[in-house]
Scaffold this motif. Structure first.
Motif, mmCIF file in Angstrom:
data_model
loop_
_atom_site.group_PDB
_atom_site.id
_atom_site.type_symbol
_atom_site.label_atom_id
_atom_site.label_comp_id
_atom_site.label_asym_id
_atom_site.label_seq_id
_atom_site.Cartn_x
_atom_site.Cartn_y
_atom_site.Cartn_z
ATOM 1 N N LYS A 212 0.839 -1.206 0.000
ATOM 2 C CA LYS A 212 0.000 0.000 0.000
ATOM 3 C C LYS A 212 0.870 1.250 0.000
ATOM 4 O O LYS A 212 1.763 1.384 0.849
ATOM 5 N N PRO A 213 0.627 2.186 -0.925
ATOM 6 C CA PRO A 213 1.478 3.381 -0.968
ATOM 7 C C PRO A 213 1.101 4.408 0.100
ATOM 8 O O PRO A 213 0.520 5.442 -0.187
ATOM 9 N N VAL A 214 1.449 4.080 1.351
ATOM 10 C CA VAL A 214 1.138 5.009 2.457
ATOM 11 C C VAL A 214 2.416 5.680 2.958
ATOM 12 O O VAL A 214 2.602 5.880 4.161
ATOM 13 N N ALA A 215 3.298 6.002 2.018
ATOM 14 C CA ALA A 215 4.607 6.588 2.338
ATOM 15 C C ALA A 215 5.314 5.696 3.364
ATOM 16 O O ALA A 215 5.262 4.485 3.254
ATOM 17 N N SER A 216 5.888 6.286 4.388
ATOM 18 C CA SER A 216 6.593 5.433 5.362
ATOM 19 C C SER A 216 5.741 5.253 6.612
ATOM 20 O O SER A 216 6.253 4.923 7.666
ATOM 21 N N PHE A 217 4.435 5.459 6.462
ATOM 22 C CA PHE A 217 3.585 5.498 7.662
ATOM 23 C C PHE A 217 2.815 4.197 7.898
ATOM 24 O O PHE A 217 1.736 4.207 8.489
ATOM 25 N N HIS A 218 3.358 3.063 7.443
ATOM 26 C CA HIS A 218 2.675 1.777 7.619
ATOM 27 C C HIS A 218 2.388 1.481 9.087
ATOM 28 O O HIS A 218 1.283 1.094 9.434
ATOM 29 N N LYS A 219 3.405 1.715 9.908
ATOM 30 C CA LYS A 219 3.244 1.340 11.323
ATOM 31 C C LYS A 219 2.247 2.264 12.025
ATOM 32 O O LYS A 219 1.451 1.804 12.837
ATOM 33 N N PHE A 220 2.298 3.531 11.681
ATOM 34 C CA PHE A 220 1.348 4.469 12.290
ATOM 35 C C PHE A 220 -0.078 4.106 11.862
ATOM 36 O O PHE A 220 -1.006 4.086 12.671
ATOM 37 N N ASP B 282 -1.352 1.280 13.776
ATOM 38 C CA ASP B 282 -1.802 1.690 15.121
ATOM 39 C C ASP B 282 -3.229 2.240 15.076
ATOM 40 O O ASP B 282 -4.061 1.924 15.931
ATOM 41 N N ASP C 69 1.890 -4.034 9.668
ATOM 42 C CA ASP C 69 2.900 -4.250 10.706
ATOM 43 C C ASP C 69 2.913 -5.735 11.097
ATOM 44 O O ASP C 69 2.235 -6.152 12.043
#
Lengths: 236, 328
Positions: B43-51, B54, B89
């Motif tokens: 998924k192109p969610v920039a680097s915010f996969h972990k956020f 959450d 994650d």
């Protein structure tokens, strides 16, 4: 070289003279601190939320800072300030480098401020931060350089709104490139090690060094391309 | 072409080629540092996969809280939501734990699917809880779902428990669950063997193989993987032997195994010959079955004859209670 640094320091002074920058920095640090209250809502995973929010806000701060360049250069070109500056014994490449260095300084300063705030809050809530966390933050701070260079590229030939929009999309895609199966020419995901920081994976110092080298090489190559385009441009 | 342009072109070529090399090397490093990166969704969610994981986790908790009764339909929804979080994650342990608990009642296969996924991640592959939980889910199916093939589920549970017992930091209580499940499986295979006897036989096999240091998966590469038999476990085995004596006096296998285990595992303790109850120093009769027992721990001094605490000398009269045998 003095002219380059004169351009850089003028941009530094102008951007850091805006009070809203500090207000937004305080807001970012406050948001990171607030995540500590989410322990019940996260069923004991507030540390994860704090680390992830901290990483995200630092990255967004870096993005927003460098995007300001997309407004600065086209504005100077339109108002004729750039023409006046370039009428002096100042090369166009020096002008571009001055802008890149200036916005990178500002970006590094702001992301460092947020990072320091984040580390202090983390230490107060969860004890000493792991080394991986500090390293991951360092990588975000360094990522300002390639981000700024891509904004410099678009703002050298596009108007403000278009340059800002395309730069944002490019940075976003740059961060998603690893997940889009790794095109390695402009890959910002290499600077994103938040998960590794949270799970305490060892980030070797050589990785940080490679990060710095890659950031500088990306900036150099983009400045070269931008310089070709900018030199051909007819400035009035 | 100007000279400065040629220089710029050269710099560009050198910078790009060096950068491609550096970036490839960094990609390789990333895969080494965190092998779970390959499992993160595209998924192109920039680097915010972990956020984003959450945020979805909080929404997942809200959804779970809104459910009064788990059904097959809402279990499938929860499964999908849990999978979405884990795509972002893969190392998120709590998602495996809580979603497996929620799904285990109506859709145990989906719960096992998630737990197996967790067992494959670099972050959680050594977490014994994921294996133990999978074993528990399969085990509980044999109680609550009458339609399932009991032996098949029990064998699966045994497999998971065995894997859990190989992991570091595993709780000793899991040994008991493992043996009980093995006994249940043996009992299902042959109903003529009472469950208590089957359990005793399994303990005997387990202890013997453990002492021999092979099979049962108890031996590991590291010394810490080898589980020692806890005092509580020993007590449980002794009460099992007593139960066998009470309930299945005439069972030959039970009798033989009980005696063998008493001789090997309980050398240091004194048990009543009649009911295998442990008795203390100075006792003349068994407190459980009232039969006379062989007295021990009495001072040999005829004027003292008090119970001593098994030291070198009697604490009441100072008589040497463990005299050295004279060499001939």
């Amino acid at each position: 070289m003095d002219e380059t640094f004169a351009i850089a320091s003028s941009l530094w002074k102008r951007l850091l003279g805006v009070r809203v920058v500090y207000f937004l920095t305080i807001c970012a640090v406050s948001l990171i601190a607030i995540t500590n209250m989410y322990d019940i809502l996260m069923i004991g995973e507030s540390r994860a939320l704090m680390v992830d929010t901290g990483m995200m806000l630092t990255t967004i701060a870096a993005m927003l800072t460098v995007i300001s360049l997309a407004f600065d250069i086209p504005k100077e070109l339109q108002s004729g300030i750039a023409s006046v500056l370039l009428a002096k014994p100042l090369g166009r490449t020096h002008y571009l480098m001055g802008k890149l260095i200036g916005v990178s300084w500002v970006g590094i300063f702001i992301t460092s401020l947020i990072s320091i705030g984040f580390v202090v809050i983390y230490s107060m809530s969860h004890g000493a931060p792991p080394a991986g966390l500090v390293k991951a933050l360092f990588l975000i701070v360094i990522s300002v350089i390639p981000m700024a260079s891509i904004v410099l590229f678009f703002s050298s030939f596009l108007n403000e709104a278009v340059a800002a929009t395309i730069s944002t999309v490019f940075i976003w895609v740059g961060y998603s490139l690893a997940s889009l199966n790794g095109v390695t020419l402009f890959d910002l995901s290499l600077f994103s090690m938040g998960a590794e920081a949270f799970y305490n994976y060892e980030i070797p110092p050589s990785y940080l060094l490679k990060g710095v080298v890659s950031a500088l090489l990306t900036a150099i190559s983009i400045v070269c391309v931008t310089s070709f385009i900018f030199n051909k441009r007819d400035l009035q | 072409m100007k000279k400065s342009d040629i220089i710029k072109l050269l710099i560009l070529i050198i910078a790009v080629s060096l950068n491609v090399k550096t970036m490839k090397s960094m990609h390789a490093n990333q895969a080494e540092i965190n092998p779970d990166r390959a499992k993160i969704s595209g998924k192109p969610v920039a680097s915010f996969h972990k956020f984003w994981a959450d945020v979805k986790w909080m929404m997942f908790i809200q959804h779970m809280g809104s459910i009064d009764l788990t059904t097959e339909s809402n279990s499938k929804d929860l499964y999908q939501e849990a999978k979405d979080i884990l795509d972002l994650d893969p190392g998120f342990y709590k998602v495996y734990e809580l979603s497996a608990l929620m799904l285990s009642a109506k859709t145990p296969d989906l719960a096992i699917d998630l737990l197996k996924r967790g067992q494959e991640t670099h972050q959680n592959k050594n977490d014994w809880r994921l294996y133990s939980m999978a074993g528990n889910i399969r085990h509980q199916e044999t109680f609550f779902n009458k339609k399932v093939n009991k032996r098949e589920k029990l064998r699966e549970a045994i497999g998971f428990y065995r894997l859990a017992l190989k992991k570091p930091g595993v709780m000793p209580v899991l040994e008991k669950t493992y043996i009980k499940t093995r006994a249940q499986e043996a009992h299902e295979a042959n109903n003529d063997v009472p469950l208590v006897i089957a359990e005793l036989l399994e303990w005997d096999k387990y202890v013997n193989t453990k002492m021999a240091g092979s099979e049962y998966g108890m031996e590991g590469e590291g010394g810490d993987m080898f589980l020692s038999l806890e005092e509580n476990t020993k007590k449980d085995i002794l009460s099992l032997i007593q139960r066998v004596k009470r309930e299945h006096q005439n069972n030959l296998a039970g009798k033989k195994t009980s005696k063998a285990m008493l001789a090997s595992l309980f050398k240091g303790i004194h048990t009543c010959n009649s009911c295998y109850n442990e008795y203390g120093a100075g006792h003349k009769f068994c407190t459980d079955c009232s039969k006379p027992v062989k007295v021990y721990g009495i001072c040999p001094n005829s004027q003292c004859r008090k119970t001593h605490s098994n030291g070198k000398f009697c604490e009441h009269c100072g008589t040497n209670v463990k005299p050295k045998k004279k060499k001939k």
